[in-house]
Every structure is written in C-alpha cells, then in structure tokens.
Design a protein around this motif. Structure first.
Motif, PDB file in Angstrom:
ATOM      1  N   TYR A 198      15.073 -32.475  32.947  1.00  0.00           N
ATOM      2  CA  TYR A 198      15.431 -32.351  34.360  1.00  0.00           C
ATOM      3  C   TYR A 198      16.281 -31.110  34.595  1.00  0.00           C
ATOM      4  O   TYR A 198      17.041 -30.677  33.730  1.00  0.00           O
ATOM      5  CB  TYR A 198      16.173 -33.600  34.829  1.00  0.00           C
ATOM      6  N   ALA A 199      16.178 -30.559  35.808  1.00  0.00           N
ATOM      7  CA  ALA A 199      16.885 -29.321  36.128  1.00  0.00           C
ATOM      8  C   ALA A 199      18.392 -29.477  36.007  1.00  0.00           C
ATOM      9  O   ALA A 199      19.095 -28.532  35.642  1.00  0.00           O
ATOM     10  CB  ALA A 199      16.505 -28.858  37.532  1.00  0.00           C
TER      11      ALA A 199
ATOM     12  N   ASP B 245       5.659 -32.304  38.343  1.00  0.00           N
ATOM     13  CA  ASP B 245       5.265 -33.646  38.761  1.00  0.00           C
ATOM     14  C   ASP B 245       6.299 -34.676  38.302  1.00  0.00           C
ATOM     15  O   ASP B 245       6.836 -34.583  37.194  1.00  0.00           O
ATOM     16  CB  ASP B 245       3.902 -33.981  38.143  1.00  0.00           C
ATOM     17  N   PHE B 246       6.565 -35.677  39.153  1.00  0.00           N
ATOM     18  CA  PHE B 246       7.415 -36.787  38.738  1.00  0.00           C
ATOM     19  C   PHE B 246       6.814 -37.486  37.519  1.00  0.00           C
ATOM     20  O   PHE B 246       5.590 -37.472  37.312  1.00  0.00           O
ATOM     21  CB  PHE B 246       7.536 -37.827  39.859  1.00  0.00           C
ATOM     22  N   THR B 247       7.647 -38.168  36.752  1.00  0.00           N
ATOM     23  CA  THR B 247       7.148 -38.962  35.637  1.00  0.00           C
ATOM     24  C   THR B 247       6.487 -40.236  36.174  1.00  0.00           C
ATOM     25  O   THR B 247       6.776 -40.680  37.295  1.00  0.00           O
ATOM     26  CB  THR B 247       8.279 -39.363  34.683  1.00  0.00           C
TER      27      THR B 247
ATOM     28  N   VAL C 272       6.937 -38.456  53.883  1.00  0.00           N
ATOM     29  CA  VAL C 272       8.278 -38.250  53.333  1.00  0.00           C
ATOM     30  C   VAL C 272       8.209 -37.191  52.232  1.00  0.00           C
ATOM     31  O   VAL C 272       7.348 -37.258  51.348  1.00  0.00           O
ATOM     32  CB  VAL C 272       8.852 -39.569  52.759  1.00  0.00           C
ATOM     33  N   ASP C 273       9.095 -36.200  52.274  1.00  0.00           N
ATOM     34  CA  ASP C 273       9.192 -35.188  51.220  1.00  0.00           C
ATOM     35  C   ASP C 273      10.032 -35.780  50.101  1.00  0.00           C
ATOM     36  O   ASP C 273      11.270 -35.699  50.104  1.00  0.00           O
ATOM     37  CB  ASP C 273       9.828 -33.915  51.769  1.00  0.00           C
TER      38      ASP C 273
ATOM     39  N   PRO D 299      16.411 -34.993  44.678  1.00  0.00           N
ATOM     40  CA  PRO D 299      16.504 -33.725  43.938  1.00  0.00           C
ATOM     41  C   PRO D 299      16.848 -33.901  42.456  1.00  0.00           C
ATOM     42  O   PRO D 299      16.537 -33.023  41.650  1.00  0.00           O
ATOM     43  CB  PRO D 299      17.606 -32.967  44.680  1.00  0.00           C
ATOM     44  N   SER D 300      17.465 -35.008  42.094  1.00  0.00           N
ATOM     45  CA  SER D 300      17.801 -35.204  40.682  1.00  0.00           C
ATOM     46  C   SER D 300      16.565 -35.397  39.816  1.00  0.00           C
ATOM     47  O   SER D 300      16.650 -35.332  38.588  1.00  0.00           O
ATOM     48  CB  SER D 300      18.739 -36.404  40.512  1.00  0.00           C
ATOM     49  N   GLU D 301      15.391 -35.628  40.448  1.00  0.00           N
ATOM     50  CA  GLU D 301      14.154 -35.782  39.689  1.00  0.00           C
ATOM     51  C   GLU D 301      13.424 -34.449  39.494  1.00  0.00           C
ATOM     52  O   GLU D 301      12.321 -34.415  38.954  1.00  0.00           O
ATOM     53  CB  GLU D 301      13.217 -36.760  40.409  1.00  0.00           C
ATOM     54  N   THR D 302      14.043 -33.349  39.912  1.00  0.00           N
ATOM     55  CA  THR D 302      13.436 -32.025  39.757  1.00  0.00           C
ATOM     56  C   THR D 302      13.454 -31.601  38.294  1.00  0.00           C
ATOM     57  O   THR D 302      14.472 -31.757  37.604  1.00  0.00           O
ATOM     58  CB  THR D 302      14.215 -30.981  40.592  1.00  0.00           C
ATOM     59  N   PHE D 303      12.337 -31.028  37.835  1.00  0.00           N
ATOM     60  CA  PHE D 303      12.252 -30.591  36.442  1.00  0.00           C
ATOM     61  C   PHE D 303      12.621 -29.117  36.291  1.00  0.00           C
ATOM     62  O   PHE D 303      12.521 -28.323  37.236  1.00  0.00           O
ATOM     63  CB  PHE D 303      10.837 -30.823  35.892  1.00  0.00           C
ATOM     64  N   LEU D 304      13.056 -28.778  35.097  1.00  0.00           N
ATOM     65  CA  LEU D 304      13.258 -27.386  34.725  1.00  0.00           C
ATOM     66  C   LEU D 304      11.956 -26.605  34.842  1.00  0.00           C
ATOM     67  O   LEU D 304      10.867 -27.162  34.732  1.00  0.00           O
ATOM     68  CB  LEU D 304      13.748 -27.290  33.275  1.00  0.00           C
TER      69      LEU D 304
END
Length: 266
Positions: free
Chosen positions: A50-51, A81-83, A152-153, A159-164
C-alpha cells in the motif's frame, strides 16, 4: 483492523529498536546457520504494497534505523486494483439494499442495515476465499459491476487502499528496503487451486520484480495461514527459485524448518 495509529506505530518501532537486533532479511541464512550468536534477531516485514507504506511507515522505520522487507502483490502494483478481500468488503458495505444472486455463491446475499452488513462481510469473504480462483473471479466481476453502477468513487473514498507505483517501489529499494513477492494476485494458494495457477502466482511476481528491481529471492503467501497454503504452493515457490517463503503461522524461526514454509508473528 490492519491499520496502526501513527503514534502507536512509533512506539512499536522504538520498542523493537530497544529490545531486539533488527536485521535485514538478507541476513537470514547467516542467522539460521549460527542461531546461538543471534538470540535477539528480528526481521520486520510488511505485506501487500500500500502507498501509505512509503508515505507513513517508511519514515518512522528509517528514523529508528530499522531495516525491513516489503512483499508486494505485483498485479495490484501494476493495475492499482483493490485486492479481492477489499472488493468483497466494499460490495457488502457499499452496494444498495437488496438481495443479490452472484455467480458461484449458493445463497443470495441480502444487504440491509450497517450492523447486518458488518457481520456478513467476513462470512462472504470466507466463502470466496475457499473457491478456486477462476470461479471467484466471476463472483468478483459481478460485485465490481454492481458497485460501478452506484457512481461512488471508491478509490477516493478509501485512500488507504491505494497501492504503490513501481516508481515508489524502486524508491524504497534504493533506500535499502528489501523487496519480495506477495504472489501476483492477492489470493490464497490453497490445495483447491490448479497447479498452473500456483505456478503463475509464484513465477510472475519473481519476473516482474526482477524486471523492475533487478532481483527477487523472497516470497510471502497471501493470507498465509493454515488452509491458505498447500503443498502445491510451497513446491511452486521452491521451483520458481525463491530462497525463502513465509506464512502467517505464528512461530519462531529455526534452521530445521522447511525454508518455503517459515513462520511469522503477526
């Protein structure tokens, strides 16, 4: 449940620095050869990629001079992509009220109150995780399609689910963080998965990380508990050329353990 408050994370870093010899994972072979000389050896690891690993955790670990390893799921770094467990939980919590018949789930999913959904999320995820991945892909695709209709965006909302990105992974590598593989798709490698899926889960991240970073010798299994990692999984990881692989089965490292089924405390 997977998050730390920043002040609590700093407390952990300070205690690890005080009470252990925190070592880079490259030292594992030496530690296992000479265990009596390393009674306080500790290896710090983080999974997924995660970022906020870069923006929040890395500066704290650097401030305390603590080496660590990051295991990344390459599909999610490639695509953002989300897990699968995140998609599942988002569907249960965000889809409009009603009943949903999804592919490969025997019973419809009924969504109403927040409390009911929160209790249901883990149950739905357990049903998916125990499927073969190809079946679960169809279920997940239906969930994504239904969520897409809500407008819904979700990436902005969570935002905590954003990947590196790969640029950020390379920045961590340059800063001394060891980069390992956490499979390609963040999915359990249990005995119900076909052999070609297990091989791809082991080989593709080694190739992708090798291309982006230049080397990849370490692996951590997604979820990694009993029932999540079968014999076919660790054999695929061994045959892909990894030196060591880690479960999430709690235990202390020792030289007699299978090097592709090593324990980790969570």
């Amino acid at each position: 449940r997977n998050k730390h408050r920043l002040d609590a994370f700093e407390d952990l870093a300070r205690l690890h620095q005080r009470d252990f010899d925190v070592m880079p994972l490259d030292a594992l072979a030496e530690v296992l050869r000479t265990t009596a000389r390393h009674p306080r050896a500790l290896f710090l690891m983080s999974d997924d990629g995660y970022a906020n690993t870069l923006t929040t955790a890395a500066p704290v670990l650097k401030a305390y001079n603590l080496p660590w390893t990051l295991f990344v799921s390459t599909h999610h770094i490639d695509t953002g992509d989300f897990t699968p467990p995140t998609w599942t939980r988002l569907f249960v919590m965000e889809a409009p009220e009603g009943g949903y018949k999804l592919p490969h789930l025997e019973n419809p999913i009924i969504l109403n109150s927040y409390e009911q959904r929160a209790a249901l999320a883990d149950d739905v995820w357990k049903r998916l995780k125990n499927m073969a991945f190809l079946q679960a892909q169809a279920t997940l695709a239906a969930m994504k399609a239904l969520l897409g209709k809500t407008g819904v965006d979700l990436k902005a909302k969570y935002p905590s689910e954003t990947f590196l990105t790969w640029d950020q992974v390379r920045a961590l590598d340059r800063d001394g963080v060891t980069i390992g593989a956490h499979a390609d798709v963040h999915w359990a490698m249990h005995e119900d998965q076909p052999a070609d899926f297990l091989r791809e889960q082991a080989l593709r991240p080694k190739q992708r990380i090798g291309k982006e970073i230049g080397h990849c010798r370490l692996f951590a299994y997604p979820f990694g508990n009993r029932g999540d990692v079968g014999r076919g999984a660790w054999e695929a990881v061994r045959d892909a050329g990894y030196d060591y692989a880690f479960t999430t089965i709690a235990g202390t490292l020792n030289a007699r353990a299978n090097p592709w089924l090593l324990p980790r405390y969570g």
